[in-house]
Each structure stands twice: as structure tokens, then as C-alpha cells.
Write a protein that holds these residues in place. Structure first.
Motif, PDB file in Angstrom:
ATOM      1  N   GLY A   1       0.814  -1.178   0.000  1.00 49.79           N
ATOM      2  CA  GLY A   1       0.000   0.000   0.000  1.00 49.79           C
ATOM      3  C   GLY A   1       0.858   1.242   0.000  1.00 49.79           C
ATOM      4  O   GLY A   1       2.077   1.189   0.088  1.00 49.79           O
ATOM      5  N   GLY A   2       0.198   2.336  -0.079  1.00 52.33           N
ATOM      6  CA  GLY A   2       0.888   3.604  -0.061  1.00 52.33           C
ATOM      7  C   GLY A   2       0.005   4.716  -0.584  1.00 52.33           C
ATOM      8  O   GLY A   2      -1.204   4.558  -0.728  1.00 52.33           O
ATOM      9  N   MET A   3       0.627   5.830  -0.878  1.00 51.39           N
ATOM     10  CA  MET A   3      -0.062   7.008  -1.402  1.00 51.39           C
ATOM     11  C   MET A   3       0.839   7.592  -2.474  1.00 51.39           C
ATOM     12  O   MET A   3       2.040   7.753  -2.255  1.00 51.39           O
ATOM     13  N   PRO A   4       0.294   7.905  -3.669  1.00 48.03           N
ATOM     14  CA  PRO A   4       1.146   8.470  -4.716  1.00 48.03           C
ATOM     15  C   PRO A   4       1.673   9.853  -4.350  1.00 48.03           C
ATOM     16  O   PRO A   4       1.172  10.502  -3.430  1.00 48.03           O
ATOM     17  N   ARG A   5       2.672  10.279  -5.085  1.00 48.84           N
ATOM     18  CA  ARG A   5       3.284  11.594  -4.868  1.00 48.84           C
ATOM     19  C   ARG A   5       2.213  12.670  -5.054  1.00 48.84           C
ATOM     20  O   ARG A   5       1.483  12.684  -6.041  1.00 48.84           O
ATOM     21  N   HIS A   6       2.132  13.572  -4.058  1.00 50.17           N
ATOM     22  CA  HIS A   6       1.098  14.607  -4.083  1.00 50.17           C
ATOM     23  C   HIS A   6       1.527  15.795  -3.245  1.00 50.17           C
ATOM     24  O   HIS A   6       2.539  15.741  -2.547  1.00 50.17           O
ATOM     25  N   THR A   7       0.757  16.865  -3.331  1.00 50.34           N
ATOM     26  CA  THR A   7       0.971  18.036  -2.488  1.00 50.34           C
ATOM     27  C   THR A   7      -0.332  18.349  -1.760  1.00 50.34           C
ATOM     28  O   THR A   7      -1.409  17.927  -2.177  1.00 50.34           O
ATOM     29  N   ASN A   8      -0.214  19.081  -0.679  1.00 52.32           N
ATOM     30  CA  ASN A   8      -1.364  19.596   0.068  1.00 52.32           C
ATOM     31  C   ASN A   8      -1.233  21.111   0.151  1.00 52.32           C
ATOM     32  O   ASN A   8      -0.121  21.634   0.237  1.00 52.32           O
ATOM     33  N   ALA A   9      -2.356  21.796   0.169  1.00 52.76           N
ATOM     34  CA  ALA A   9      -2.346  23.258   0.254  1.00 52.76           C
ATOM     35  C   ALA A   9      -1.943  23.748   1.638  1.00 52.76           C
ATOM     36  O   ALA A   9      -1.531  24.895   1.792  1.00 52.76           O
ATOM     37  N   VAL A  10      -2.060  22.892   2.647  1.00 50.00           N
ATOM     38  CA  VAL A  10      -1.709  23.266   4.022  1.00 50.00           C
ATOM     39  C   VAL A  10      -0.644  22.322   4.574  1.00 50.00           C
ATOM     40  O   VAL A  10      -0.512  21.191   4.123  1.00 50.00           O
ATOM     41  N   GLU A  11       0.112  22.808   5.548  1.00 49.97           N
ATOM     42  CA  GLU A  11       1.058  21.937   6.244  1.00 49.97           C
ATOM     43  C   GLU A  11       0.281  20.865   6.990  1.00 49.97           C
ATOM     44  O   GLU A  11      -0.897  21.040   7.286  1.00 49.97           O
ATOM     45  N   HIS A  12       0.940  19.780   7.310  1.00 50.36           N
ATOM     46  CA  HIS A  12       0.340  18.799   8.199  1.00 50.36           C
ATOM     47  C   HIS A  12       1.425  18.027   8.936  1.00 50.36           C
ATOM     48  O   HIS A  12       2.565  17.958   8.493  1.00 50.36           O
ATOM     49  N   PHE A  57      -1.492   6.074  10.993  1.00 54.94           N
ATOM     50  CA  PHE A  57      -0.989   7.324  11.552  1.00 54.94           C
ATOM     51  C   PHE A  57      -2.133   8.294  11.774  1.00 54.94           C
ATOM     52  O   PHE A  57      -3.180   8.192  11.139  1.00 54.94           O
ATOM     53  N   LEU A  58      -1.910   9.222  12.692  1.00 51.31           N
ATOM     54  CA  LEU A  58      -2.820  10.346  12.894  1.00 51.31           C
ATOM     55  C   LEU A  58      -2.287  11.500  12.071  1.00 51.31           C
ATOM     56  O   LEU A  58      -1.083  11.770  12.084  1.00 51.31           O
ATOM     57  N   CYS A  59      -3.168  12.195  11.370  1.00 49.89           N
ATOM     58  CA  CYS A  59      -2.758  13.324  10.552  1.00 49.89           C
ATOM     59  C   CYS A  59      -3.425  14.581  11.099  1.00 49.89           C
ATOM     60  O   CYS A  59      -4.653  14.652  11.170  1.00 49.89           O
ATOM     61  N   MET A  60      -2.627  15.541  11.517  1.00 49.41           N
ATOM     62  CA  MET A  60      -3.134  16.796  12.060  1.00 49.41           C
ATOM     63  C   MET A  60      -2.911  17.904  11.043  1.00 49.41           C
ATOM     64  O   MET A  60      -1.807  18.053  10.513  1.00 49.41           O
ATOM     65  N   VAL A  61      -3.974  18.648  10.764  1.00 46.80           N
ATOM     66  CA  VAL A  61      -3.890  19.763   9.817  1.00 46.80           C
ATOM     67  C   VAL A  61      -4.472  21.009  10.465  1.00 46.80           C
ATOM     68  O   VAL A  61      -5.353  20.916  11.320  1.00 46.80           O
ATOM     69  N   PRO A  62      -3.996  22.190  10.068  1.00 45.75           N
ATOM     70  CA  PRO A  62      -4.571  23.423  10.606  1.00 45.75           C
ATOM     71  C   PRO A  62      -6.052  23.526  10.222  1.00 45.75           C
ATOM     72  O   PRO A  62      -6.515  22.843   9.313  1.00 45.75           O
ATOM     73  N   ASN A  63      -6.752  24.379  10.893  1.00 48.73           N
ATOM     74  CA  ASN A  63      -8.170  24.578  10.615  1.00 48.73           C
ATOM     75  C   ASN A  63      -8.318  25.505   9.405  1.00 48.73           C
ATOM     76  O   ASN A  63      -8.813  26.619   9.510  1.00 48.73           O
ATOM     77  N   LEU A  64      -7.841  25.015   8.251  1.00 48.39           N
ATOM     78  CA  LEU A  64      -7.874  25.765   7.004  1.00 48.39           C
ATOM     79  C   LEU A  64      -8.316  24.827   5.875  1.00 48.39           C
ATOM     80  O   LEU A  64      -8.144  23.618   5.981  1.00 48.39           O
ATOM     81  N   PRO A  65      -8.848  25.366   4.814  1.00 52.62           N
ATOM     82  CA  PRO A  65      -9.213  24.506   3.673  1.00 52.62           C
ATOM     83  C   PRO A  65      -7.962  23.845   3.094  1.00 52.62           C
ATOM     84  O   PRO A  65      -6.899  24.463   3.028  1.00 52.62           O
ATOM     85  N   ASP A  66      -8.091  22.596   2.686  1.00 55.52           N
ATOM     86  CA  ASP A  66      -6.976  21.873   2.088  1.00 55.52           C
ATOM     87  C   ASP A  66      -7.383  21.408   0.703  1.00 55.52           C
ATOM     88  O   ASP A  66      -8.558  21.191   0.425  1.00 55.52           O
ATOM     89  N   GLU A  67      -6.390  21.273  -0.158  1.00 53.91           N
ATOM     90  CA  GLU A  67      -6.606  20.720  -1.488  1.00 53.91           C
ATOM     91  C   GLU A  67      -5.440  19.808  -1.785  1.00 53.91           C
ATOM     92  O   GLU A  67      -4.282  20.219  -1.663  1.00 53.91           O
ATOM     93  N   ILE A  68      -5.720  18.546  -2.144  1.00 51.33           N
ATOM     94  CA  ILE A  68      -4.689  17.588  -2.492  1.00 51.33           C
ATOM     95  C   ILE A  68      -4.552  17.559  -4.012  1.00 51.33           C
ATOM     96  O   ILE A  68      -5.555  17.479  -4.730  1.00 51.33           O
ATOM     97  N   THR A  69      -3.311  17.619  -4.486  1.00 54.20           N
ATOM     98  CA  THR A  69      -3.030  17.518  -5.905  1.00 54.20           C
ATOM     99  C   THR A  69      -2.129  16.305  -6.125  1.00 54.20           C
ATOM    100  O   THR A  69      -1.001  16.283  -5.618  1.00 54.20           O
ATOM    101  N   ILE A  70      -2.642  15.288  -6.841  1.00 54.05           N
ATOM    102  CA  ILE A  70      -1.855  14.097  -7.161  1.00 54.05           C
ATOM    103  C   ILE A  70      -0.898  14.464  -8.289  1.00 54.05           C
ATOM    104  O   ILE A  70      -1.305  15.019  -9.314  1.00 54.05           O
ATOM    105  N   LEU A  71       0.393  14.144  -8.127  1.00 54.72           N
ATOM    106  CA  LEU A  71       1.409  14.532  -9.102  1.00 54.72           C
ATOM    107  C   LEU A  71       1.791  13.401 -10.047  1.00 54.72           C
ATOM    108  O   LEU A  71       2.293  13.648 -11.132  1.00 54.72           O
ATOM    109  N   ASP A  72       1.641  12.147  -9.634  1.00 56.27           N
ATOM    110  CA  ASP A  72       2.003  11.004 -10.476  1.00 56.27           C
ATOM    111  C   ASP A  72       0.788  10.347 -11.061  1.00 56.27           C
ATOM    112  O   ASP A  72      -0.257  10.320 -10.520  1.00 56.27           O
TER     113      ASP A  72
END
Length: 72
Positions: A1-12, A57-72
Motif C-alpha cells: 500500500g501507499g499514497m502516490p506523490r502529491h501536495t497539500n495546500a496546508v502543512e500537516h 498514523f494520525l494526521c493533524m492539519v490546521p483549521n484551514l481549507p486543504d486541497e490535495i493535488t496528485i502529481l504522479d
């Protein structure tokens, strides 16, 4: 398993609960396991490759809108 290369609009931040994975963050590669904490800056490309599952894992993000962009 895994997750493809991507970006998020917010830190986490992630706290690894179980398993083992290889995580790329930008140009750096890290191997993580239970008890490790990962910081991923906003806009930085990253991906996960599970080495020993289940990988949980637990994923903590700021209380801001996020957008995930898959790169691969």
C-alpha cells in the motif's frame, strides 16, 4: 500500500501509530515507524510506501481549507 506523490495546500503533521513506511518529503527520504512524528510543509511533494502493514498514523492539519493535488 501507499499514497502516490502529491501536495497539500496546508502543512500537516503525522504521528505514526503502527507499521513501517518510507516517506519522501521533497528530495528527502525517511523511514518511519510507531512513535515517529513527521512534518510536511504546505506545497511540498510527498508520498508513502508501506514497508510493514498495517501502516497507521494520525494526521493533524490546521483549521484551514486543504486541497490535495496528485502529481504522479
Amino acid at each position: 500500500g501507499g499514497m502516490p506523490r502529491h501536495t497539500n495546500a496546508v502543512e500537516h503533521e503525522q504521528y505514526v501509530l503502527a507499521g513501517r513506511a518510507r516517506i519522501s518529503i521533497g528530495d528527502e527520504m525517511h523511514e518511519v515507524s510507531a512513535g515517529n512524528v513527521v512534518y510536511i510543509p504546505a506545497g511540498v511533494a510527498h508520498h508513502y510506501e508501506v514497508l510493514e502493514g498495517p501502516f497507521e498514523f494520525l494526521c493533524m492539519v490546521p483549521n484551514l481549507p486543504d486541497e490535495i493535488t496528485i502529481l504522479d
